[in-house]
Design a protein around this motif. Structure first.
Motif, PDB file in Angstrom:
ATOM      1  N   ALA A 262      -4.865  53.320   9.148  1.00  0.00           N
ATOM      2  CA  ALA A 262      -4.295  53.979   7.963  1.00  0.00           C
ATOM      3  C   ALA A 262      -3.832  52.933   6.958  1.00  0.00           C
ATOM      4  CB  ALA A 262      -3.123  54.862   8.382  1.00  0.00           C
ATOM      5  N   GLU A 263      -3.745  53.346   5.708  1.00  0.00           N
ATOM      6  CA  GLU A 263      -3.272  52.439   4.665  1.00  0.00           C
ATOM      7  C   GLU A 263      -1.844  52.008   4.968  1.00  0.00           C
ATOM      8  OE1 GLU A 263      -4.646  51.089   1.854  1.00  0.00           O
ATOM      9  OE2 GLU A 263      -6.548  51.883   2.543  1.00  0.00           O
ATOM     10  N   VAL A 264      -1.575  50.765   4.721  1.00  0.00           N
ATOM     11  CA  VAL A 264      -0.229  50.237   4.913  1.00  0.00           C
ATOM     12  C   VAL A 264       0.306  49.774   3.564  1.00  0.00           C
ATOM     13  CG1 VAL A 264      -0.614  49.534   7.297  1.00  0.00           C
ATOM     14  CG2 VAL A 264      -1.132  47.941   5.478  1.00  0.00           C
ATOM     15  N   LYS A 265       1.610  49.662   3.478  1.00  0.00           N
ATOM     16  CA  LYS A 265       2.219  49.186   2.241  1.00  0.00           C
ATOM     17  C   LYS A 265       1.700  47.786   1.952  1.00  0.00           C
ATOM     18  CE  LYS A 265       6.528  48.397  -0.056  1.00  0.00           C
ATOM     19  NZ  LYS A 265       7.415  49.261  -0.720  1.00  0.00           N
ATOM     20  N   ARG A 266       1.289  47.574   0.723  1.00  0.00           N
ATOM     21  CA  ARG A 266       0.726  46.291   0.324  1.00  0.00           C
ATOM     22  C   ARG A 266       1.775  45.449  -0.381  1.00  0.00           C
ATOM     23  NH1 ARG A 266      -5.252  46.966  -0.259  1.00  0.00           N
ATOM     24  NH2 ARG A 266      -5.648  49.000   0.656  1.00  0.00           N
ATOM     25  N   SER A 267       1.580  44.151  -0.301  1.00  0.00           N
ATOM     26  CA  SER A 267       2.504  43.264  -0.991  1.00  0.00           C
ATOM     27  C   SER A 267       2.212  43.298  -2.485  1.00  0.00           C
ATOM     28  CB  SER A 267       2.350  41.842  -0.454  1.00  0.00           C
ATOM     29  OG  SER A 267       1.052  41.368  -0.729  1.00  0.00           O
ATOM     30  N   GLY A 268       3.129  42.811  -3.253  1.00  0.00           N
ATOM     31  CA  GLY A 268       2.917  42.746  -4.687  1.00  0.00           C
ATOM     32  C   GLY A 268       3.695  43.818  -5.426  1.00  0.00           C
ATOM     33  N   ARG A 269       3.563  43.777  -6.720  1.00  0.00           N
ATOM     34  CA  ARG A 269       4.279  44.694  -7.581  1.00  0.00           C
ATOM     35  C   ARG A 269       3.754  46.117  -7.404  1.00  0.00           C
ATOM     36  NH1 ARG A 269       4.512  43.928 -14.119  1.00  0.00           N
ATOM     37  NH2 ARG A 269       5.623  45.845 -14.565  1.00  0.00           N
ATOM     38  N   PRO A 270       4.633  47.111  -7.273  1.00  0.00           N
ATOM     39  CA  PRO A 270       4.162  48.490  -7.142  1.00  0.00           C
ATOM     40  C   PRO A 270       3.575  48.999  -8.457  1.00  0.00           C
ATOM     41  CG  PRO A 270       6.554  48.428  -7.212  1.00  0.00           C
ATOM     42  CD  PRO A 270       6.075  47.007  -7.196  1.00  0.00           C
ATOM     43  N   ARG A 271       2.751  50.006  -8.358  1.00  0.00           N
ATOM     44  CA  ARG A 271       2.160  50.586  -9.567  1.00  0.00           C
ATOM     45  C   ARG A 271       3.245  51.157 -10.457  1.00  0.00           C
ATOM     46  NH1 ARG A 271      -3.151  53.830  -7.387  1.00  0.00           N
ATOM     47  NH2 ARG A 271      -4.376  51.965  -6.998  1.00  0.00           N
ATOM     48  N   ILE A 272       3.048  50.986 -11.773  1.00  0.00           N
ATOM     49  CA  ILE A 272       4.000  51.510 -12.741  1.00  0.00           C
ATOM     50  C   ILE A 272       3.584  52.912 -13.174  1.00  0.00           C
ATOM     51  CG2 ILE A 272       4.932  51.186 -15.060  1.00  0.00           C
ATOM     52  CD1 ILE A 272       4.604  48.186 -14.630  1.00  0.00           C
ATOM     53  N   TYR A 273       2.288  53.082 -13.358  1.00  0.00           N
ATOM     54  CA  TYR A 273       1.766  54.343 -13.854  1.00  0.00           C
ATOM     55  C   TYR A 273       1.048  55.085 -12.741  1.00  0.00           C
ATOM     56  CZ  TYR A 273       2.485  51.885 -18.228  1.00  0.00           C
ATOM     57  OH  TYR A 273       3.031  51.178 -19.246  1.00  0.00           O
ATOM     58  N   GLY A 274       1.212  56.392 -12.713  1.00  0.00           N
ATOM     59  CA  GLY A 274       0.495  57.236 -11.768  1.00  0.00           C
ATOM     60  C   GLY A 274      -0.909  57.524 -12.297  1.00  0.00           C
ATOM     61  N   PRO A 275      -1.633  58.417 -11.635  1.00  0.00           N
ATOM     62  CA  PRO A 275      -3.018  58.717 -12.048  1.00  0.00           C
ATOM     63  C   PRO A 275      -3.119  59.203 -13.495  1.00  0.00           C
ATOM     64  CG  PRO A 275      -2.558  59.679  -9.906  1.00  0.00           C
ATOM     65  CD  PRO A 275      -1.269  59.130 -10.423  1.00  0.00           C
ATOM     66  N   GLN A 276      -2.224  60.088 -13.911  1.00  0.00           N
ATOM     67  CA  GLN A 276      -2.284  60.602 -15.282  1.00  0.00           C
ATOM     68  C   GLN A 276      -1.981  59.507 -16.299  1.00  0.00           C
ATOM     69  OE1 GLN A 276      -3.506  63.554 -16.152  1.00  0.00           O
ATOM     70  NE2 GLN A 276      -3.857  63.859 -13.969  1.00  0.00           N
ATOM     71  N   GLY A 277      -1.064  58.628 -15.980  1.00  0.00           N
ATOM     72  CA  GLY A 277      -0.761  57.515 -16.871  1.00  0.00           C
ATOM     73  C   GLY A 277      -1.944  56.582 -17.031  1.00  0.00           C
ATOM     74  N   ARG A 278      -2.657  56.311 -15.916  1.00  0.00           N
ATOM     75  CA  ARG A 278      -3.843  55.447 -16.002  1.00  0.00           C
ATOM     76  C   ARG A 278      -4.937  56.102 -16.837  1.00  0.00           C
ATOM     77  NH1 ARG A 278      -2.244  54.588 -10.757  1.00  0.00           N
ATOM     78  NH2 ARG A 278      -3.876  55.870  -9.830  1.00  0.00           N
ATOM     79  N   ILE A 279      -5.091  57.426 -16.710  1.00  0.00           N
ATOM     80  CA  ILE A 279      -6.077  58.137 -17.528  1.00  0.00           C
ATOM     81  C   ILE A 279      -5.719  58.007 -19.004  1.00  0.00           C
ATOM     82  CG2 ILE A 279      -6.931  60.439 -18.128  1.00  0.00           C
ATOM     83  CD1 ILE A 279      -6.800  61.077 -15.104  1.00  0.00           C
ATOM     84  N   ALA A 280      -4.446  58.116 -19.331  1.00  0.00           N
ATOM     85  CA  ALA A 280      -4.010  57.986 -20.722  1.00  0.00           C
ATOM     86  C   ALA A 280      -4.263  56.577 -21.247  1.00  0.00           C
ATOM     87  CB  ALA A 280      -2.529  58.342 -20.843  1.00  0.00           C
ATOM     88  N   VAL A 281      -4.026  55.566 -20.432  1.00  0.00           N
ATOM     89  CA  VAL A 281      -4.267  54.182 -20.852  1.00  0.00           C
ATOM     90  C   VAL A 281      -5.749  53.956 -21.105  1.00  0.00           C
ATOM     91  CG1 VAL A 281      -4.194  51.778 -20.080  1.00  0.00           C
ATOM     92  CG2 VAL A 281      -2.208  53.249 -19.752  1.00  0.00           C
ATOM     93  N   VAL A 282      -6.603  54.443 -20.213  1.00  0.00           N
ATOM     94  CA  VAL A 282      -8.055  54.282 -20.393  1.00  0.00           C
ATOM     95  C   VAL A 282      -8.515  55.024 -21.638  1.00  0.00           C
ATOM     96  CG1 VAL A 282     -10.311  54.835 -19.402  1.00  0.00           C
ATOM     97  CG2 VAL A 282      -8.531  53.853 -17.959  1.00  0.00           C
ATOM     98  N   ALA A 283      -7.990  56.231 -21.867  1.00  0.00           N
ATOM     99  CA  ALA A 283      -8.369  56.992 -23.060  1.00  0.00           C
ATOM    100  C   ALA A 283      -7.966  56.237 -24.323  1.00  0.00           C
ATOM    101  CB  ALA A 283      -7.726  58.374 -23.029  1.00  0.00           C
ATOM    102  N   ALA A 284      -6.789  55.634 -24.322  1.00  0.00           N
ATOM    103  CA  ALA A 284      -6.344  54.876 -25.489  1.00  0.00           C
ATOM    104  C   ALA A 284      -7.207  53.637 -25.693  1.00  0.00           C
ATOM    105  CB  ALA A 284      -4.882  54.479 -25.325  1.00  0.00           C
ATOM    106  N   ALA A 285      -7.585  52.981 -24.605  1.00  0.00           N
ATOM    107  CA  ALA A 285      -8.391  51.761 -24.709  1.00  0.00           C
ATOM    108  C   ALA A 285      -9.816  52.044 -25.139  1.00  0.00           C
ATOM    109  CB  ALA A 285      -8.395  51.024 -23.365  1.00  0.00           C
ATOM    110  N   THR A 286     -10.314  53.244 -24.871  1.00  0.00           N
ATOM    111  CA  THR A 286     -11.699  53.577 -25.220  1.00  0.00           C
ATOM    112  C   THR A 286     -11.779  54.442 -26.465  1.00  0.00           C
ATOM    113  OG1 THR A 286     -11.672  55.510 -23.767  1.00  0.00           O
ATOM    114  CG2 THR A 286     -12.471  53.438 -22.825  1.00  0.00           C
ATOM    115  N   GLY A 287     -10.689  54.531 -27.210  1.00  0.00           N
ATOM    116  CA  GLY A 287     -10.706  55.329 -28.435  1.00  0.00           C
ATOM    117  C   GLY A 287     -10.676  56.821 -28.167  1.00  0.00           C
ATOM    118  N   GLY A 288     -10.193  57.216 -27.001  1.00  0.00           N
ATOM    119  CA  GLY A 288     -10.081  58.634 -26.679  1.00  0.00           C
ATOM    120  C   GLY A 288     -11.368  59.274 -26.235  1.00  0.00           C
TER     121      GLY A 288
END
Length: 83
Positions: free
Chosen positions: A30-56
């Protein structure tokens, strides 16, 4: 289990997973907690970032992979047409 040449080339990853499975069964894979900085944005936030980067522009819809029968029929048509 014996190690394969591919496993040796992949930096030992298959060996690592086999070891985890041998030590703890399926639960150990099973997936285990990974080292490093945790994600800031959830799935919807990432979709919004990609939409902004690609001109919507929305991504094109994914098409299902063709079946083996369709691939074989296509290859047969190509070979019959002389391409």
């Amino acid at each position: 289990m014996s190690s394969s040449p591919l496993g040796d080339q992949e930096g030992g990853r298959p060996r690592k997973w086999r070891g985890r499975f041998a030590a703890g069964g399926l639960a150990a894979l099973a997936e285990v907690k990974r080292s490093g900085r945790p994600r800031i944005y959830g799935p919807q936030g990432r979709i919004a970032v990609v939409a902004a980067a690609t001109g919507g522009q929305a991504a094109p819809p994914l098409e299902p992979a063709p079946s083996l029968d369709k691939v074989a029929a296509h290859c047969h048509r190509i070979s019959d047409s002389g391409h």
